[in-house]
Write a protein that holds these residues in place. Structure first.
Motif, mmCIF file in Angstrom:
data_model
loop_
_atom_site.group_PDB
_atom_site.id
_atom_site.type_symbol
_atom_site.label_atom_id
_atom_site.label_comp_id
_atom_site.label_asym_id
_atom_site.label_seq_id
_atom_site.Cartn_x
_atom_site.Cartn_y
_atom_site.Cartn_z
ATOM 1 N N GLY A 108 29.145 38.233 33.334
ATOM 2 C CA GLY A 108 29.900 38.301 31.884
ATOM 3 C C GLY A 108 30.920 38.693 32.471
ATOM 4 N N PRO A 109 32.271 39.317 31.765
ATOM 5 C CA PRO A 109 33.553 39.439 32.066
ATOM 6 C C PRO A 109 33.506 41.033 31.816
ATOM 7 N N PHE A 110 34.454 41.691 33.153
ATOM 8 C CA PHE A 110 34.871 42.738 33.345
ATOM 9 C C PHE A 110 36.275 42.957 32.522
ATOM 10 N N GLY A 111 37.686 42.630 32.005
ATOM 11 C CA GLY A 111 38.383 42.800 32.049
ATOM 12 C C GLY A 111 38.895 41.096 31.883
ATOM 13 N N PRO A 112 39.878 40.852 32.801
ATOM 14 C CA PRO A 112 39.890 39.374 32.656
ATOM 15 C C PRO A 112 38.966 38.846 33.628
ATOM 16 N N THR A 136 21.315 45.770 45.534
ATOM 17 C CA THR A 136 22.371 45.487 44.646
ATOM 18 C C THR A 136 23.871 45.066 44.750
ATOM 19 N N VAL A 137 23.380 43.361 44.735
ATOM 20 C CA VAL A 137 25.218 43.334 44.653
ATOM 21 C C VAL A 137 25.965 42.958 43.442
ATOM 22 N N LEU A 138 27.159 43.267 43.529
ATOM 23 C CA LEU A 138 28.211 42.960 42.580
ATOM 24 C C LEU A 138 28.881 41.537 43.378
ATOM 25 N N SER A 139 29.733 40.413 42.519
ATOM 26 C CA SER A 139 30.704 39.909 42.510
ATOM 27 C C SER A 139 31.642 40.222 41.292
ATOM 28 N N LEU A 140 32.783 39.668 41.468
ATOM 29 C CA LEU A 140 33.720 39.585 41.168
ATOM 30 C C LEU A 140 34.915 38.446 41.231
ATOM 31 N N ALA A 141 35.344 37.549 40.444
ATOM 32 C CA ALA A 141 35.789 36.531 40.649
ATOM 33 C C ALA A 141 37.637 36.608 40.916
ATOM 34 N N LEU A 142 37.722 35.817 42.123
ATOM 35 C CA LEU A 142 38.782 36.419 41.936
ATOM 36 C C LEU A 142 39.777 34.777 42.143
ATOM 37 N N PRO A 143 41.435 34.460 41.717
ATOM 38 C CA PRO A 143 42.298 34.133 41.346
ATOM 39 C C PRO A 143 42.366 32.465 41.891
ATOM 40 N N ALA A 233 29.402 49.627 35.825
ATOM 41 C CA ALA A 233 31.358 50.030 35.808
ATOM 42 C C ALA A 233 31.973 50.787 36.892
ATOM 43 N N THR A 234 31.472 51.975 37.343
ATOM 44 C CA THR A 234 32.586 52.252 38.296
ATOM 45 C C THR A 234 32.760 51.761 39.548
ATOM 46 N N ARG A 235 32.124 51.322 39.868
ATOM 47 C CA ARG A 235 31.992 50.647 41.007
ATOM 48 C C ARG A 235 32.365 49.159 40.552
ATOM 49 N N LEU A 236 32.349 48.076 39.506
ATOM 50 C CA LEU A 236 33.827 47.191 39.312
ATOM 51 C C LEU A 236 35.050 47.444 39.495
ATOM 52 N N GLY A 237 35.154 48.833 38.856
ATOM 53 C CA GLY A 237 36.596 49.366 38.327
ATOM 54 C C GLY A 237 37.164 49.568 39.875
ATOM 55 N N VAL A 238 36.134 50.580 41.354
ATOM 56 C CA VAL A 238 36.570 50.198 42.789
ATOM 57 C C VAL A 238 36.762 48.169 42.349
ATOM 58 N N ARG A 240 37.979 46.103 40.673
ATOM 59 C CA ARG A 240 39.475 46.115 40.034
ATOM 60 C C ARG A 240 40.400 46.514 40.660
ATOM 61 N N ALA A 241 40.388 47.912 41.511
ATOM 62 C CA ALA A 241 41.525 48.117 41.638
ATOM 63 C C ALA A 241 42.062 47.393 43.263
ATOM 64 N N VAL A 242 40.933 46.712 43.854
ATOM 65 C CA VAL A 242 41.625 46.597 44.726
ATOM 66 C C VAL A 242 42.274 45.064 44.275
ATOM 67 N N VAL A 243 41.410 44.306 43.933
ATOM 68 C CA VAL A 243 42.224 43.312 43.055
ATOM 69 C C VAL A 243 43.210 43.012 42.419
#
Length: 261
Positions: A108-112, A136-143, A233-238, A240-243
């Motif tokens: 799912g999405p987290f912001g953009p 537990t693994v979270l991934s966030l796609a980079l552009p 949400a907290t971990r995704l926030g960290v 996203r802050a890096v990206v």
């Protein structure tokens, strides 16, 4: 949606009292009164072991049901099992052990950004030492594709391997250096991304205890154990802050201009 909702503790814990009752019931069934009437002795393991297995399955099914409801509640898509995730990344916790499995997968999405959350398991050791490891693994796609950069919590173990020559890049913040071990194939890239503002961001309380890695077109976060939905949400926030904190010139060096989005 800008961020996932916190996990619903009431939803997850609603079935815990029932689990306790089932446990007590199984123990009671497995006990018989001795001849003196006041002492209790356990019955055969053939009674208790199957009951414990059933209880474990039941509790896990309840946890998965609560996780699916959480995903639906924030508009994420439940995938279930996705074998492709097992070999998608090369760094830890991947690439070791056997019986590797990615389950309870949701996207799912987290912001953009597009995200994936899943439980990753593998077995290691042999004989009596064989055990299952769960993360537990979270991934966030980079552009765009970026060089590998890994940050893991500093501890006694990492200090020992550093003493034997393992890489641990140092930065101008002593507080950051005490908390994080940094590895990168391209040290210049690491120093470009981990600028003073980023160092300050990563010593905040919400970043404690997690591991982060930029690998290819994703940034990953992994922690031991099954998902704690209250912390997603907290971990995704960290992450996203890096990206979001990557300087524009770094993006430009790798073929992407954030000013165009």
């Amino acid at each position: 949606m800008s961020a996932p909702l916190p996990g619903d503790r009431g939803e997850v814990n609603r079935w815990l009292p029932a689990g306790v009752l089932v446990t007590v019931g199984l123990v009671a069934i497995g006990m018989v009164a001795s001849g003196r009437g006041s002492q209790l002795v356990f019955a055969s393991p053939f009674v208790l072991v199957p009951g414990a297995l059933v209880l474990g399955w039941w509790l896990n099914s309840k946890r998965v049901a609560a996780t699916r409801a959480w995903a639906a509640g924030i508009g994420w898509t439940w995938v279930g099992v996705d074998p492709s995730l097992v070999d998608r990344w090369r760094g830890q916790p991947f690439g070791v052990g056997d019986g590797r499995r990615a389950s309870e997968v949701m996207t799912g999405p987290f912001g953009p950004y597009q995200c994936v959350l899943f439980t990753y398991r593998f077995t290691s050791g042999s004989g009596k030492e064989r055990s299952t490891q769960t993360f537990t693994v979270l991934s966030l796609a980079l552009p765009t594709f970026l060089p590998t950069l890994e940050l893991t919590p500093e501890n006694v173990g990492t200090r020992i391997i550093r003493a034997f020559g393992a890489q641990d890049l140092q930065f101008e913040s002593d507080d950051f250096n005490r908390r994080w071990r940094v590895e990168a194939r391209d040290p210049k890239f690491a120093h470009d991304v981990l600028h003073p503002r980023m160092l300050e961001r990563l010593v905040r309380a919400d970043a404690a205890g997690i591991s982060l890695r930029v690998e290819g077109t994703d940034i990953l976060c992994w922690t031991a154990g099954t998902p704690d939905l209250d912390r997603v949400a907290t971990r995704l926030g960290v992450m996203r802050a890096v990206v979001d904190g990557v300087p524009r010139f770094v993006w430009l060096d790798h073929g992407y201009d954030p000013a165009t989005t």
